[in-house]
Structure formats: C-alpha cells, structure tokens
Design a protein around this motif. Structure first.
Motif, PDB file in Angstrom:
ATOM      1  N   ARG A   2       0.860  -1.183   0.000  1.00  0.00           N
ATOM      2  CA  ARG A   2       0.000   0.000   0.000  1.00  0.00           C
ATOM      3  C   ARG A   2       0.898   1.235   0.000  1.00  0.00           C
ATOM      4  NH1 ARG A   2      -4.413   0.083   4.328  1.00  0.00           N
ATOM      5  NH2 ARG A   2      -5.531  -0.911   2.641  1.00  0.00           N
ATOM      6  N   VAL A   3       0.515   2.220  -0.801  1.00  0.00           N
ATOM      7  CA  VAL A   3       1.265   3.470  -0.878  1.00  0.00           C
ATOM      8  C   VAL A   3       0.332   4.614  -0.501  1.00  0.00           C
ATOM      9  CG1 VAL A   3       2.494   5.071  -2.396  1.00  0.00           C
ATOM     10  CG2 VAL A   3       2.821   2.608  -2.663  1.00  0.00           C
ATOM     11  N   GLU A  13      -4.236   7.102  -1.623  1.00  0.00           N
ATOM     12  CA  GLU A  13      -3.815   5.770  -1.213  1.00  0.00           C
ATOM     13  C   GLU A  13      -3.997   4.821  -2.388  1.00  0.00           C
ATOM     14  OE1 GLU A  13      -5.043   4.142   2.738  1.00  0.00           O
ATOM     15  OE2 GLU A  13      -6.225   2.804   1.449  1.00  0.00           O
ATOM     16  N   ALA A  14      -3.034   3.942  -2.584  1.00  0.00           N
ATOM     17  CA  ALA A  14      -3.130   2.915  -3.617  1.00  0.00           C
ATOM     18  C   ALA A  14      -2.771   1.575  -2.997  1.00  0.00           C
ATOM     19  CB  ALA A  14      -2.197   3.230  -4.773  1.00  0.00           C
ATOM     20  N   ASP A  15      -3.599   0.591  -3.264  1.00  0.00           N
ATOM     21  CA  ASP A  15      -3.361  -0.761  -2.759  1.00  0.00           C
ATOM     22  C   ASP A  15      -2.813  -1.653  -3.863  1.00  0.00           C
ATOM     23  OD1 ASP A  15      -4.209  -0.497  -0.078  1.00  0.00           O
ATOM     24  OD2 ASP A  15      -6.300  -0.523  -0.720  1.00  0.00           O
ATOM     25  N   ASP A  16      -2.204  -2.751  -3.441  1.00  0.00           N
ATOM     26  CA  ASP A  16      -1.673  -3.761  -4.355  1.00  0.00           C
ATOM     27  C   ASP A  16      -0.673  -3.187  -5.357  1.00  0.00           C
ATOM     28  OD1 ASP A  16      -3.282  -5.750  -3.154  1.00  0.00           O
ATOM     29  OD2 ASP A  16      -4.990  -5.119  -4.379  1.00  0.00           O
ATOM     30  N   VAL A  17       0.144  -2.268  -4.891  1.00  0.00           N
ATOM     31  CA  VAL A  17       1.182  -1.677  -5.749  1.00  0.00           C
ATOM     32  C   VAL A  17       2.332  -2.668  -5.850  1.00  0.00           C
ATOM     33  CG1 VAL A  17       2.816   0.233  -5.994  1.00  0.00           C
ATOM     34  CG2 VAL A  17       0.500   0.673  -5.120  1.00  0.00           C
ATOM     35  N   TRP A  18       2.703  -2.993  -7.059  1.00  0.00           N
ATOM     36  CA  TRP A  18       3.818  -3.895  -7.325  1.00  0.00           C
ATOM     37  C   TRP A  18       5.109  -3.176  -6.991  1.00  0.00           C
ATOM     38  CZ3 TRP A  18       6.953  -3.650 -12.084  1.00  0.00           C
ATOM     39  CH2 TRP A  18       7.863  -4.711 -12.188  1.00  0.00           C
ATOM     40  N   GLU A  19       6.081  -3.851  -6.414  1.00  0.00           N
ATOM     41  CA  GLU A  19       7.307  -3.202  -5.964  1.00  0.00           C
ATOM     42  C   GLU A  19       8.118  -2.570  -7.091  1.00  0.00           C
ATOM     43  OE1 GLU A  19      10.145  -7.135  -5.568  1.00  0.00           O
ATOM     44  OE2 GLU A  19       8.863  -6.564  -3.898  1.00  0.00           O
ATOM     45  N   GLY A  20       7.946  -3.019  -8.317  1.00  0.00           N
ATOM     46  CA  GLY A  20       8.673  -2.444  -9.447  1.00  0.00           C
ATOM     47  C   GLY A  20       7.883  -1.396 -10.210  1.00  0.00           C
ATOM     48  N   GLU A  21       6.702  -1.079  -9.735  1.00  0.00           N
ATOM     49  CA  GLU A  21       5.839  -0.113 -10.404  1.00  0.00           C
ATOM     50  C   GLU A  21       6.418   1.296 -10.281  1.00  0.00           C
ATOM     51  OE1 GLU A  21       1.342   1.049  -9.340  1.00  0.00           O
ATOM     52  OE2 GLU A  21       1.684  -1.087  -9.716  1.00  0.00           O
TER      53      GLU A  21
END
Length: 157
Positions: A2-3, A13-21
C-alpha cells in the motif's frame, strides 16, 4: 504493498502496488492523472516530470514505493481549479503546445525555473529545460512562453 502519499494537495492511497511499479504508472493508471506522459521510460525525455517534495523529478525513474508519505505535484496540480497556472497559459498563448507530448514535463520544469529564478536569461532557460525533449516546436515558442510567464509573474508582484 500500500502506498500513501499526497498528490496535488490531496491525501491519496493505492493498494496492491507492485514493488517495481513506477510513480508514472501510479499517477496515470491508478490515480487517473494522465498529464505526465509515458515516453522513454528511461528519464531521458522529461515528458513525465513532476514535483517530488518540491523538486522536479522524472516520474518514470521513481519507484512507487519510494513515494510513501511524500508529496507529488503534477502538471494538473499547477492549475487552481479551472484557472490555469500562468506558465500553462503562456504555453497556450505562445503556441508552445503542438503535439503536446512533451508539454507537461516542460511546463513543470519551466514553472520550477521561474520559481527559483524570477527573471531567467535565455541561457538559464535553455539549461533548465535541457533534460526535456521536444520534436515539434523547435524550442523558440517554448522559450517565448517561459519569458512571457516570467514577465507576467514579475508584473503581478
């Protein structure tokens, strides 16, 4: 992951953000802010320039996870509601907007310049915009727009 961050003055807020996004992907695809353009994805063209904690940065080079708790301001965030920022107005008036792909990054970078240097010389304008590529305007109209915005800002004081 989550960011949580502030984008254009709003807590987001953004959920399920991929670590390489990338921040660019986060802005365009998750937050619905398509102003920053996806061109080179290598930080070479400047089309995705945004403010990150008040400093211009290429959003394609910033991992979304790195913006946790930070403040982002996009080209959309320069406007005050329906009222364009003077730099945005100057780009329109001077015809510095052609295909429009480079425009968001140029506007953000030029906005930053006149915040730091109220009356920039042509050399300072060229140096500041050196990381932003444009293939349509030949840059003269862009220089005209920056000069116009700087003049108007000085007159408004």
């Amino acid at each position: 992951m989550r960011v949580n961050c502030t984008i254009n003055g709003k807590d987001m807020e953004a959920d399920d953000v991929w670590e390489g996004e990338s921040l660019l992907y986060l802005l365009r695809e998750r937050m619905g802010l398509p102003g920053s353009k996806n061109a080179c994805e290598q930080g070479e063209c400047g089309s995705c320039t945004v403010y990150l904690d008040g400093i211009p940065a290429c959003a394609c080079l910033v991992a979304a996870g790195q913006v946790e708790g930070r403040e982002i301001r996009t080209v959309e965030g320069l406007a005050d509601g329906d009222k364009l920022d003077p730099m945005q107005e100057a780009f329109v008036e001077c015809g510095a907007v052609q295909c429009g792909f480079c425009t968001p990054g140029l506007v953000v970078q030029a906005h930053d310049l006149i915040e730091r240097v109220p009356d920039p010389s042509d050399a300072e304008i060229r140096e500041s915009l050196a990381g932003n590529l444009c293939r349509c305007t030949g840059y003269e109209k862009i220089l005209d727009a920056v000069r116009l915005a700087a003049t108007r800002k000085a007159e408004a004081k």
